[in-house]
Scaffold this motif. Structure first.
Motif, PDB file in Angstrom:
ATOM      1  N   ASN A   1      -2.305  30.515 -14.334  1.00 22.62           N
ATOM      2  CA  ASN A   1      -0.986  30.834 -14.865  1.00 22.62           C
ATOM      3  C   ASN A   1      -0.049  31.429 -13.827  1.00 22.62           C
ATOM      4  O   ASN A   1       1.159  31.164 -13.855  1.00 22.62           O
ATOM      5  CB  ASN A   1      -1.115  31.785 -16.058  1.00 22.62           C
ATOM      6  CG  ASN A   1      -1.402  31.052 -17.360  1.00 22.62           C
ATOM      7  OD1 ASN A   1      -0.497  30.518 -17.985  1.00 22.62           O
ATOM      8  ND2 ASN A   1      -2.663  31.008 -17.753  1.00 22.62           N
ATOM      9  N   PHE A   2      -0.587  32.222 -12.887  1.00 23.24           N
ATOM     10  CA  PHE A   2       0.304  32.962 -11.992  1.00 23.24           C
ATOM     11  C   PHE A   2       0.294  32.494 -10.542  1.00 23.24           C
ATOM     12  O   PHE A   2       1.273  32.729  -9.816  1.00 23.24           O
ATOM     13  CB  PHE A   2      -0.021  34.459 -12.068  1.00 23.24           C
ATOM     14  CG  PHE A   2       0.362  35.077 -13.384  1.00 23.24           C
ATOM     15  CD1 PHE A   2       1.686  35.380 -13.663  1.00 23.24           C
ATOM     16  CD2 PHE A   2      -0.594  35.315 -14.359  1.00 23.24           C
ATOM     17  CE1 PHE A   2       2.047  35.940 -14.880  1.00 23.24           C
ATOM     18  CE2 PHE A   2      -0.243  35.871 -15.581  1.00 23.24           C
ATOM     19  CZ  PHE A   2       1.083  36.182 -15.847  1.00 23.24           C
ATOM     20  N   ALA A   3      -0.774  31.848 -10.087  1.00 28.63           N
ATOM     21  CA  ALA A   3      -0.799  31.379  -8.692  1.00 28.63           C
ATOM     22  C   ALA A   3       0.362  30.432  -8.376  1.00 28.63           C
ATOM     23  O   ALA A   3       0.962  30.532  -7.290  1.00 28.63           O
ATOM     24  CB  ALA A   3      -2.138  30.716  -8.386  1.00 28.63           C
ATOM     25  N   PRO A   4       0.734  29.512  -9.278  1.00 25.66           N
ATOM     26  CA  PRO A   4       1.881  28.626  -8.971  1.00 25.66           C
ATOM     27  C   PRO A   4       3.192  29.376  -8.790  1.00 25.66           C
ATOM     28  O   PRO A   4       4.165  28.807  -8.298  1.00 25.66           O
ATOM     29  CB  PRO A   4       1.942  27.705 -10.202  1.00 25.66           C
ATOM     30  CG  PRO A   4       0.566  27.733 -10.779  1.00 25.66           C
ATOM     31  CD  PRO A   4       0.084  29.131 -10.555  1.00 25.66           C
TER      32      PRO A   4
ATOM     33  N   GLU B   1       7.814  27.657 -19.335  1.00 27.24           N
ATOM     34  CA  GLU B   1       7.431  26.286 -19.683  1.00 27.24           C
ATOM     35  C   GLU B   1       6.047  25.969 -19.126  1.00 27.24           C
ATOM     36  O   GLU B   1       5.244  25.290 -19.784  1.00 27.24           O
ATOM     37  CB  GLU B   1       8.472  25.305 -19.144  1.00 27.24           C
ATOM     38  CG  GLU B   1       9.831  25.442 -19.820  1.00 27.24           C
ATOM     39  CD  GLU B   1      10.914  24.632 -19.134  1.00 27.24           C
ATOM     40  OE1 GLU B   1      10.674  24.159 -17.995  1.00 27.24           O
ATOM     41  OE2 GLU B   1      12.000  24.477 -19.729  1.00 27.24           O
ATOM     42  N   HIS B   2       5.754  26.467 -17.925  1.00 27.63           N
ATOM     43  CA  HIS B   2       4.425  26.267 -17.330  1.00 27.63           C
ATOM     44  C   HIS B   2       3.348  26.940 -18.181  1.00 27.63           C
ATOM     45  O   HIS B   2       2.296  26.342 -18.456  1.00 27.63           O
ATOM     46  CB  HIS B   2       4.397  26.845 -15.913  1.00 27.63           C
ATOM     47  CG  HIS B   2       3.019  26.911 -15.321  1.00 27.63           C
ATOM     48  ND1 HIS B   2       2.371  25.802 -14.815  1.00 27.63           N
ATOM     49  CD2 HIS B   2       2.153  27.953 -15.180  1.00 27.63           C
ATOM     50  CE1 HIS B   2       1.167  26.158 -14.373  1.00 27.63           C
ATOM     51  NE2 HIS B   2       1.010  27.457 -14.586  1.00 27.63           N
ATOM     52  N   HIS B   3       3.592  28.171 -18.597  1.00 27.88           N
ATOM     53  CA  HIS B   3       2.607  28.886 -19.416  1.00 27.88           C
ATOM     54  C   HIS B   3       2.372  28.151 -20.742  1.00 27.88           C
ATOM     55  O   HIS B   3       1.229  28.058 -21.216  1.00 27.88           O
ATOM     56  CB  HIS B   3       3.083  30.309 -19.684  1.00 27.88           C
ATOM     57  CG  HIS B   3       3.247  31.145 -18.448  1.00 27.88           C
ATOM     58  ND1 HIS B   3       2.381  31.066 -17.378  1.00 27.88           N
ATOM     59  CD2 HIS B   3       4.169  32.090 -18.117  1.00 27.88           C
ATOM     60  CE1 HIS B   3       2.756  31.923 -16.435  1.00 27.88           C
ATOM     61  NE2 HIS B   3       3.847  32.549 -16.865  1.00 27.88           N
TER      62      HIS B   3
ATOM     63  N   PHE C   1       1.412  41.934 -17.269  1.00 26.37           N
ATOM     64  CA  PHE C   1       1.611  41.485 -15.890  1.00 26.37           C
ATOM     65  C   PHE C   1       2.831  40.571 -15.796  1.00 26.37           C
ATOM     66  O   PHE C   1       3.607  40.646 -14.837  1.00 26.37           O
ATOM     67  CB  PHE C   1       0.380  40.754 -15.355  1.00 26.37           C
ATOM     68  CG  PHE C   1       0.456  40.485 -13.882  1.00 26.37           C
ATOM     69  CD1 PHE C   1      -0.028  41.407 -12.971  1.00 26.37           C
ATOM     70  CD2 PHE C   1       1.055  39.330 -13.394  1.00 26.37           C
ATOM     71  CE1 PHE C   1       0.082  41.184 -11.603  1.00 26.37           C
ATOM     72  CE2 PHE C   1       1.170  39.098 -12.028  1.00 26.37           C
ATOM     73  CZ  PHE C   1       0.678  40.030 -11.124  1.00 26.37           C
ATOM     74  N   LEU C   2       3.020  39.731 -16.786  1.00 24.33           N
ATOM     75  CA  LEU C   2       4.162  38.822 -16.781  1.00 24.33           C
ATOM     76  C   LEU C   2       5.470  39.589 -16.667  1.00 24.33           C
ATOM     77  O   LEU C   2       6.358  39.206 -15.897  1.00 24.33           O
ATOM     78  CB  LEU C   2       4.153  37.982 -18.070  1.00 24.33           C
ATOM     79  CG  LEU C   2       5.346  37.056 -18.302  1.00 24.33           C
ATOM     80  CD1 LEU C   2       5.409  35.969 -17.229  1.00 24.33           C
ATOM     81  CD2 LEU C   2       5.273  36.425 -19.699  1.00 24.33           C
TER      82      LEU C   2
END
Length: 389
Positions: A220-223, A257-259, A283-284
């Motif tokens: 979810n967060f690396a990109p 949108e990615h999530h 964290f988001l």
């Protein structure tokens, strides 16, 4: 000529009831006893109309404290993650307490509804939340409040009367703006300070989602430039929070949108993907693995429920747990209460007496806490930083 009298030993035997008839008689007797028991409870409740329980419950209908006048100008969206069968009528009265409130109901299992996730019944509330953030990205209100459908969920705080209506009607909108992101629950139970360890394997963890957390976080967060996975993820459960426009806009729309796509496309179960996101919202919006404000402090600052410090709050919690145990022992949550009283009426009577004593103490403590909470100086200066002891 009359027949000679029969000897008693020669008299025809009385017909024996069939097993079916015997079963019916036992069921009738049990039903009658249950009926008498319920009548007795009704009379008892009528004669105790001003019981400590009623006094305690009445406190949740007191007017909330007056926060800063600027809060009356804030725009608020209440976003509900629901199913078609859910009753959300309880939310209508919130308009009396939250000016400029718009209620936006997402229905997970109704693709034809005005607001719905891209696929039905996937990703739990997380998919609905990310769908909302991407859809409303260019016209967000000052504050978005995202919750489930139920007014009395099990995870609502006891100090907030286990009531989402009380929680939202007493919510300090200025405090939400100050923090940017605020979980609506205060309790640290199964949450803080270090509930999820992302290094745990399947063999090491008994929490179903914990072994999935490292992969879920990275995907979810690396990109979006986060090149590490926090070892600890912690914060009050259970995916109900308020967030400011600024906090949402700190991330690009494409990230939400990615999530959402990740939730839809993941091969993991609906339960697992939903649970993983429960531990990542802090964290988001904050960029921190843990979000654990001190319970008694955040109850005061955010809701105006101001206990006299950590010690008094601990005593409140202890009384609440004891009451719960007594209720369980009396079969309060089921018809077992009838059988418990039939077996040992003295024990149940003593338990009822202790529950009344506990609720008398709790009502006194809560009344004082709400009175303190009406004082703005107590909420601010008396509490200080909600993240420090």
């Amino acid at each position: 000529m009359s027949s000679p009298p029969q000897h008693p030993h020669n008299a025809p035997a009385s017909p024996q009831p069939s097993p079916w008839e015997d079963s019916n008689r036992r069921a009738f007797r049990a039903s009658l006893l249950m009926y008498i028991y319920k009548i007795r409870l009704t009379i008892h409740n009528h004669n105790n109309s001003h019981s400590p329980h009623d006094v305690l419950e009445s406190l949740k209908y007191l007017e909330p404290p007056a926060y800063s006048t600027s809060s009356t100008n804030l725009t608020v969206n209440l976003v509900l993650a629901t199913l078609r069968s859910d009753d959300i009528s309880w939310t209508e009265a919130l308009h009396l307490h939250i000016p400029n409130l718009q209620i936006i109901r997402y229905i997970s299992d109704s693709p034809s509804s005005e607001y719905h996730p891209p696929v039905p019944n996937k990703g739990r509330e997380a998919l609905i939340y990310h769908t909302y953030f991407s859809t409303f990205y260019t016209h967000l209100p000052d504050i978005s409040i995202l919750i489930h459908a139920h007014e009395s969920p099990w995870h609502a705080d006891l100090a907030l009367f286990t009531s989402m209506f009380f929680t939202l009607s007493h919510l300090s909108l200025p405090h939400v703006l100050e923090r940017g992101y605020a979980n609506l629950r205060a309790s640290w139970h199964n949450a803080c300070p270090d509930w999820i360890n992302t290094t745990k394997t399947y063999e090491e963890s008994w929490k179903q989602e914990e072994p999935f957390m490292a992969q879920a976080f990275a995907e979810n967060f690396a990109p979006w430039g986060v090149g590490y996975v926090p070892e600890i993820l912690a914060g009050p459960c259970c995916s109900q929070f308020a967030v400011s426009r600024e906090a949402v806009l700190a991330r690009p729309r494409e990230q939400y949108e990615h999530h959402a796509r990740w939730l839809v496309e993941s091969e993991w179960s609906d339960y697992i993907v939903g649970r993983t996101w429960e531990h990542m919202f802090q964290f988001l919006f904050k960029g921190e693995g843990a979000d654990c404000p001190v319970e008694w402090k955040v109850l005061c600052r955010m809701y105006g429920v101001c206990f006299g410090g950590a010690g008094q709050f601990a005593e409140w919690e202890k009384l609440g747990r004891e009451r719960e145990d007594l209720w369980d022992g009396m079969g309060f949550w089921s018809n077992l209460g009838f059988w418990a009283e039939l077996k040992d009426p003295g024990k149940v009577q003593r338990a009822r007496g202790r529950v009344q004593e506990i609720e008398r103490l709790m009502a006194k403590m809560m009344g004082e806490a709400l009175k303190r909470g009406r004082d703005e100086k107590v909420r601010a200066e008396g509490v200080g930083d909600v993240f420090t002891w």
